[in-house]
Write a protein that holds these residues in place. Structure first.
Motif, short mmCIF file in Angstrom:
data_model
loop_
_atom_site.label_atom_id
_atom_site.label_comp_id
_atom_site.label_asym_id
_atom_site.label_seq_id
_atom_site.Cartn_x
_atom_site.Cartn_y
_atom_site.Cartn_z
N ALA B 201 51.14 -62.11 -29.93
CA ALA B 201 50.28 -61.87 -31.10
C ALA B 201 51.06 -61.26 -32.27
O ALA B 201 50.49 -61.02 -33.32
CB ALA B 201 49.12 -60.96 -30.72
N GLY B 261 49.08 -63.24 -20.02
CA GLY B 261 48.46 -62.80 -21.26
C GLY B 261 49.43 -62.67 -22.41
O GLY B 261 49.13 -62.00 -23.40
N GLU B 263 50.27 -64.67 -24.73
CA GLU B 263 49.84 -65.23 -26.01
C GLU B 263 49.01 -64.25 -26.84
O GLU B 263 48.94 -64.37 -28.06
CB GLU B 263 49.06 -66.54 -25.80
CG GLU B 263 47.78 -66.41 -25.00
CD GLU B 263 48.00 -66.56 -23.51
OE1 GLU B 263 49.07 -66.18 -23.02
OE2 GLU B 263 47.07 -67.04 -22.82
N GLY B 264 48.39 -63.27 -26.17
CA GLY B 264 47.59 -62.30 -26.93
C GLY B 264 48.20 -60.91 -26.93
O GLY B 264 47.56 -59.96 -27.39
N GLN B 409 52.80 -68.89 -31.48
CA GLN B 409 51.60 -68.44 -30.77
C GLN B 409 50.66 -69.63 -30.53
O GLN B 409 50.04 -69.74 -29.47
CB GLN B 409 50.87 -67.34 -31.57
CG GLN B 409 49.76 -66.69 -30.76
CD GLN B 409 48.94 -65.69 -31.56
OE1 GLN B 409 48.89 -65.75 -32.78
NE2 GLN B 409 48.30 -64.78 -30.86
#
Lengths: 316, 431
Positions: B201, B261, B263-264, B409
């Motif tokens: 992110a 997780g 990607e975030g 992303q």
């Protein structure tokens, strides 16, 4: 100074039709009620003009330039606006802005009204519960958002609970999921704003006469009929204020998005407000950012006018 | 009459008071902004900070004040995330600090070229020109005039937690991309660990990931790629190396190279993962290795270059002077500020700054023996001059790097494609 007083008195006497008694009454009025002149407000007016209107006007001017934020600039006409309309990511940001504004206003008002009805009269613990439901409103949106960010984190409590009850397949990167992230933002906004709507509705419900509701109950109306035909018409001004304020506030949502997703994943939660900030201050496209701000201001202005109209209509 | 006169005076006073108070408040605000100082012996220094640890700029400024009695440096520490905005706003308002931390090139708001083109920077002396790393002249100079003084050399690539890697069965860093994917599967199979940790992110981190891979896929074959893109003879979308770089990220994701997780995730995920050993490698500037070693004393951190596609391809990396100092053209203390810059240019101060930052000194790099240091794995890259400056320092605006970071992303979440990311970078370049 002395001559001033001499010259002004006869001049006012000529204009003053009421005569000597009326004149002395006018003098008394000037001494008490009329104490003050319009130009006393001038400093405040000038400050407001300089800070709000001149600054906004200058910002609006830059919407028609290619200024980067430093150095010189050139006038580019409507080029920035054309770029915005041709860019699908900005159209998505506009869609997200409207989704969050209208989505939050609908959910917040339904839940807020329901809570207000529940905590209006009979419940013994209503005062404690009112405080609890209102508490999120006074908290900083940024602080609230960071707490929710922890809750939504991949290693956070939601996924931990899902894992503990054997629902590992339901685990996901909540804020990194392009189809869920915008709803996560909406949940946080609703959680924080519901208390505000509740307070407005509680104020509205305080003005509904108990006798009318009792009379309707004696007439054999159901709970829903009483709400639909007695309570709701009586609190219509509160509905108007709460919904329109909610929309205007919803259009300006910024802190929650920056803290939760920063507009991601890959722009999925960008709104006009976040794009204004990024373009104008992070990416050195001040002119482009100003154009986005102008569009956002125009949208807010439209809803502010609607708010005024609706409120005036219900007052009359 | 006296009463009337007093009343009139009071009215004037009432009218004037808010204006006077307003003027005082406003002048007070501007007075605290770190504007140019007029005392010929004193000047102000503005620099970015991101942690509570003492900044190398502060360390060196204090040392200079101790070494030159009578000189006072007003230190303006600005939060890292708002430094670019603050700097440009102050320059635009005419109250920027006398000396500011700048960044080579034009890829950032405080970029040397960006600020110099706007007329905000003063040309520097030969001592600053002599410090420009070879081949990086276009990041520091316009028309032969130097506007930034390089401070240290940072390597941007991987930082490996060697202790955790050994525990996970990785005894040596992979030398080709197949090795990367194989190690990713090995580490993932060991349970709850990942070969790489990524702040998906955070655009700067995803950008560093893509740039580190592009070092071998794009810049090893064509070190002048940025110049060609500037000339319009190539594009991101039309360069196979860029396609391969982004495709490598997709392949890494599919091979389970990144933590769950990713990607975030934010920067906190990197700090947690790399210090606790749940992830073995991060992407970022080499200076972070020293910070990590201080934060997790039991671990050994070394700097690595991301492997090329095959072991027959040459090892290549990204190294440049990521930090520099520039002089405000509107400064009233130019002489005092220039003396400070000359002092900073000396080898002893260069080494002191680099040591404080965990980077390499900008002078004497060729003679530097990196054996036994955490830079040992990339010693040959420096020795063979097999590196270019971090790519975005030569890009025309910060939107290009933003498009890269955001696009990576999108690749991780499946929102976009390799071609889509590269097309958006070309659009940002040409805006």
């Amino acid at each position: 100074m002395h001559s001033d007083t001499k010259t002004t008195k006869p001049a006012r006497a000529h204009r003053g039709a009421p005569g000597p008694e009326g004149l002395s009454r006018a003098r008394r009025a000037r001494g008490v009620v009329g104490f003050g002149h319009w130009w006393w407000a001038l400093p405040g007016v000038l400050v407001v003009l300089a800070i709000h209107y001149v600054a906004t006007g200058v910002g609006g001017f830059f919407a028609f330039t290619d200024w980067t934020g430093i150095g010189s600039f050139q006038l580019v006409g409507l080029e920035n606006f054309q770029k915005i309309l041709a860019d699908p990511t900005k159209v998505l940001a506009l869609g997200n802005t409207l989704l969050l504004a209208f989505g939050s206003v609908v959910i917040v008002n339904i839940i807020g009204l329901a809570i207000a009805l529940a905590l209006n009269r009979t419940l013994k613990t209503r005062y404690v519960l009112r405080v609890l439901f209102f508490m999120p409103v006074v908290l900083s949106p940024l602080a609230v958002s960071y707490i929710w960010k922890f809750i939504f984190d991949y290693n956070g409590p939601i996924n931990a609970i899902l894992k503990s009850v054997g629902l590992e397949s339901w685990q996901k990167t909540w804020l990194g999921d392009p189809s869920f992230a915008i709803w996560a933002v909406l949940i946080v906004i609703v959680w924080q704003q519901t208390g505000f709507a509740m307070v407005i509705y509680l104020a509205g419900l305080a003005g509904v006469p108990v006798e009318v509701e009792e009379a309707a109950a004696i007439d054999g109306t159901t709970l829903w009929q009483r709400f639909r035909h007695v309570t709701l018409p009586a609190i219509r001004p509160a509905v108007a204020i709460s919904t329109t304020l909610g929309i205007v506030n919803g259009l300006r949502v910024f802190d929650q998005i920056m803290a939760l997703t920063n507009g991601g994943p890959a722009g999925a939660t960008e709104t006009l407000a976040t794009q204004v900030y990024k373009q104008a201050f992070s990416l050195a496209n001040f002119g482009y950012g100003a154009a986005l701000a102008l569009i956002l201001s125009a949208i807010i202005l439209v809803f502010a006018v609607i708010q005024q109209r609706v409120t005036r209509g219900t007052e009359s | 009459m006296t009463q009337h006169r007093r009343s009139h005076a009071q009215r004037i006073g009432l009218f004037a008071a808010p204006l006077a108070i307003g003027a005082l408040v406003l002048s007070g605000c501007s007075g605290n902004s770190g504007s140019s100082t007029s005392d010929s012996q004193s000047f102000s220094l503005s620099y970015a900070v991101s942690t509570g640890v003492e900044s190398p700029f502060e360390t060196l400024a204090k040392a200079y004040m101790a070494a030159t009695p009578g000189v006072t440096i007003t230190l303006n520490a600005v939060p890292n995330d708002s430094f670019s905005q603050t700097t440009s706003t102050q320059f635009q308002a005419g109250n920027g600090s006398d000396v500011i931390e700048s960044q080579p090139g034009s890829g950032a708001g405080q970029g040397i070229i960006t600020l110099a083109k706007a007329g905000f920077l003063e040309p520097l002396d030969d001592s600053a020109t002599a410090l420009i790393p070879s081949g990086n002249e276009n990041l520091f100079q316009i028309d032969g005039k130097t506007y930034g003084q390089a401070l240290s050399i940072s390597f941007v690539g991987n930082i490996l937690n060697q202790t955790a890697a050994t525990a996970a069965g990785i005894t040596s860093f992979p030398t080709d991309f197949d090795g990367v994917l194989a190690d990713c599967k090995t580490v993932a199979a060991s349970g709850g660990k990942s070969m790489f940790v990524l702040a998906g992110a955070a655009g700067p981190n995803t950008g560093a990931l893509a740039s580190s891979i592009a070092a071998t896929r794009v810049y090893a074959e064509d070190p002048k790629w940025n110049d060609e893109r500037t000339a319009g003879t190539t594009t991101f979308a039309g360069t196979q190396g860029w396609k391969d770089s982004l495709q490598a990220i997709v392949d890494m994701k599919d091979a389970g190279c990144f933590q769950g997780g990713a990607e975030g995730a934010g920067f906190d995920a990197i700090t947690n993962g790399i210090t606790t050993g749940t992830s073995l490698t991060m992407f970022g500037p080499s200076g972070a290795a020293a910070d990590l070693a201080r934060a997790a004393a039991g671990n050994t951190y070394v700097v690595e270059a991301f492997p090329p596609a095959t072991s027959s391809d040459k090892a290549f990396g990204l190294a440049s002077a990521n930090y520099s100092l520039s002089l405000n053209a509107a400064s009233k203390s130019k002489d005092a500020a220039k003396k400070f810059l000359e002092w900073m240019a000396q080898p002893a101060q260069s080494k002191q700054f680099a040591d404080a930052q965990g980077s390499l000194p900008v002078t004497g790099l060729d003679d530097l023996d990196l054996t036994g240091t955490n830079y040992e794995p990339v010693a040959d890259i420096f020795k063979n001059d097999a590196y270019v400056a971090f790519p975005n320092t030569g890009w025309p605006n910060s939107s290009v790097y933003d498009a890269l970071g955001t696009g990576v992303q999108g690749l991780l979440t499946g929102q976009t494609t390799v071609d889509g990311v590269l097309a958006s970078m070309d659009t940002a370049w040409d805006q």
